[in-house]
Design a protein around this motif. Structure first.
Motif, short mmCIF file in Angstrom:
data_model
loop_
_atom_site.label_atom_id
_atom_site.label_comp_id
_atom_site.label_asym_id
_atom_site.label_seq_id
_atom_site.Cartn_x
_atom_site.Cartn_y
_atom_site.Cartn_z
N SER A 1 80.53 18.44 35.43
CA SER A 1 79.37 17.63 35.02
C SER A 1 79.81 16.28 34.49
N VAL A 2 80.87 16.28 33.68
CA VAL A 2 81.38 15.01 33.14
C VAL A 2 81.90 14.12 34.27
N LEU A 3 82.68 14.71 35.19
CA LEU A 3 83.21 13.94 36.31
C LEU A 3 82.10 13.40 37.20
N THR A 4 81.05 14.22 37.38
CA THR A 4 79.91 13.77 38.20
C THR A 4 79.21 12.58 37.57
N ALA A 5 78.95 12.67 36.27
CA ALA A 5 78.29 11.57 35.57
C ALA A 5 79.16 10.31 35.62
N ASN A 6 80.45 10.45 35.43
CA ASN A 6 81.36 9.31 35.47
C ASN A 6 81.37 8.67 36.86
N ILE B 1 77.10 16.82 47.89
CA ILE B 1 77.67 18.14 48.19
C ILE B 1 77.78 18.98 46.92
N LEU B 2 78.15 18.33 45.81
CA LEU B 2 78.18 19.05 44.53
C LEU B 2 76.78 19.53 44.15
N LEU B 3 75.76 18.67 44.38
CA LEU B 3 74.38 19.07 44.10
C LEU B 3 73.99 20.29 44.93
N ALA B 4 74.45 20.31 46.20
CA ALA B 4 74.15 21.45 47.07
C ALA B 4 74.72 22.74 46.48
N HIS B 5 75.96 22.66 45.98
CA HIS B 5 76.57 23.85 45.37
C HIS B 5 75.80 24.25 44.10
N MET C 1 72.14 28.15 41.57
CA MET C 1 70.95 28.44 40.79
C MET C 1 70.02 29.44 41.49
N GLY C 2 69.87 29.29 42.83
CA GLY C 2 68.81 30.07 43.47
C GLY C 2 69.17 30.74 44.77
N SER C 3 70.45 30.97 45.03
CA SER C 3 70.80 31.62 46.29
C SER C 3 70.52 33.13 46.21
N PHE C 4 70.49 33.74 47.35
CA PHE C 4 70.25 35.19 47.42
C PHE C 4 71.03 35.74 48.60
N GLU D 1 71.75 41.22 57.22
CA GLU D 1 72.08 40.44 56.02
C GLU D 1 70.98 39.41 55.82
N ILE D 2 70.42 39.38 54.63
CA ILE D 2 69.36 38.41 54.31
C ILE D 2 69.92 37.44 53.27
N THR D 3 69.85 36.16 53.57
CA THR D 3 70.42 35.16 52.66
C THR D 3 69.42 34.03 52.41
N ARG D 4 69.59 33.41 51.27
CA ARG D 4 68.83 32.19 50.95
C ARG D 4 69.82 31.21 50.34
N GLU D 5 69.95 30.04 50.95
CA GLU D 5 70.88 29.01 50.48
C GLU D 5 70.11 27.71 50.28
N PRO D 6 69.49 27.51 49.11
CA PRO D 6 68.69 26.29 48.90
C PRO D 6 69.52 25.01 48.97
N GLY D 7 70.84 25.13 48.84
CA GLY D 7 71.67 23.91 48.89
C GLY D 7 72.10 23.52 50.29
N ALA D 8 71.77 24.35 51.30
CA ALA D 8 72.28 24.08 52.66
C ALA D 8 71.88 22.70 53.20
N PRO D 9 70.59 22.30 53.13
CA PRO D 9 70.25 20.96 53.67
C PRO D 9 70.92 19.83 52.90
N TRP D 10 71.12 20.02 51.59
CA TRP D 10 71.80 18.99 50.80
C TRP D 10 73.28 18.92 51.17
N ALA D 11 73.87 20.08 51.46
CA ALA D 11 75.27 20.08 51.89
C ALA D 11 75.43 19.32 53.20
N LEU D 12 74.46 19.50 54.10
CA LEU D 12 74.50 18.78 55.37
C LEU D 12 74.36 17.28 55.14
N ALA D 13 73.39 16.89 54.28
CA ALA D 13 73.18 15.45 54.00
C ALA D 13 74.43 14.85 53.34
N GLY D 14 75.04 15.59 52.40
CA GLY D 14 76.24 15.10 51.74
C GLY D 14 77.39 14.96 52.71
#
Length: 212
Positions: free
Chosen positions: A38-43, A77-81, A86-89, A174-187
């Motif tokens: 978090s500190v490195l991201t803010a910096n 990409i960090l935001l995607a992770h 927070m909300g994967s399944f 296998e049922i999965t939910r990856e809310p960060g996937a589109p953000w990972a692609l954009a990053g």
């Protein structure tokens, strides 16, 4: 420490959900890592904004901000992770033909039929799984799962992991939910674009310098 029994379930729960359930004695280093990131991201964010503002009047603005585009891609990409933590399944289910089970989005997945083709050597040569999505007892969507064709609907992915033809046709889903996937692609696109832009512009500038 990751060999402890508590770490056996780390891949089946959202990371932050898992960390909250475990004793601080075994997760302190993960919380410390999140704090450090978090500190490195803010910096990185503040330094990138400052650099873009400072360089905005430069004639080679595009070249000068290429590193910042790479940094922004890395942050996305960090935001995607973070979103996935927070909300994967991730869940597994064994189903026979006609079986139904509830999904995290309050719909029901029904396995209507399983088709398995076997070659002369007894190996599975092809397969298809016909599924239907139900909401309040009413079918809202149907789909045919095939090799390299999972079902992706409303943020959930349904993948066939294994099939059995006998003694009864069954499928392991296998049922999965990856809310960060589109953000990972954009990053990833931003990171790659910034890198390519930086290489091309630097190569062009050095070529012009040698010609001059």
């Amino acid at each position: 420490m990751p060999l402890k029994e508590e770490f056996q379930s780390i891949h089946s729960l959202p990371l932050f959900g898992w960390m909250k359930e475990q004793p601080l004695g075994i997760t302190w280093w993960l919380w410390a890592s999140v704090g450090l990131l978090s500190v490195l991201t803010a910096n990185t964010l503040f330094c990138s904004i400052e650099s873009v503002i400072r360089k905005r009047r430069n004639a080679q603005w595009l070249l000068l901000i290429s590193p910042q585009i790479i940094h922004i891609g890395f942050l996305v990409i960090l935001l995607a992770h973070f979103l996935s933590a927070m909300g994967s399944f991730k869940g597994m289910a064994v189903a026979r033909e006609g079986a139904s089970f509830n999904l995290p989005n309050n719909t029901t997945l029904q396995v209507r039929s399983i088709t398995i083709s076997v070659d002369s050597y007894g190996y599975v040569s092809d397969w298809a799984v016909d599924v239907a999505y139900l909401s309040e007892g009413r079918m809202v969507h149907e789909e045919l799962l095939m090799p390299n064709r999972p079902s992706l609907r409303e943020g959930l992915g349904v993948y066939v992991k294994d099939l059995r033809a006998s003694p009864e046709k069954t499928v392991l889903l296998e049922i999965t939910r990856e809310p960060g996937a589109p953000w990972a692609l954009a990053g990833g696109v931003l990171f790659l674009s910034g890198t390519v832009m930086l290489v091309l512009l630097k190569t062009g500038r050095e070529g012009r310098s040698e010609a001059g």
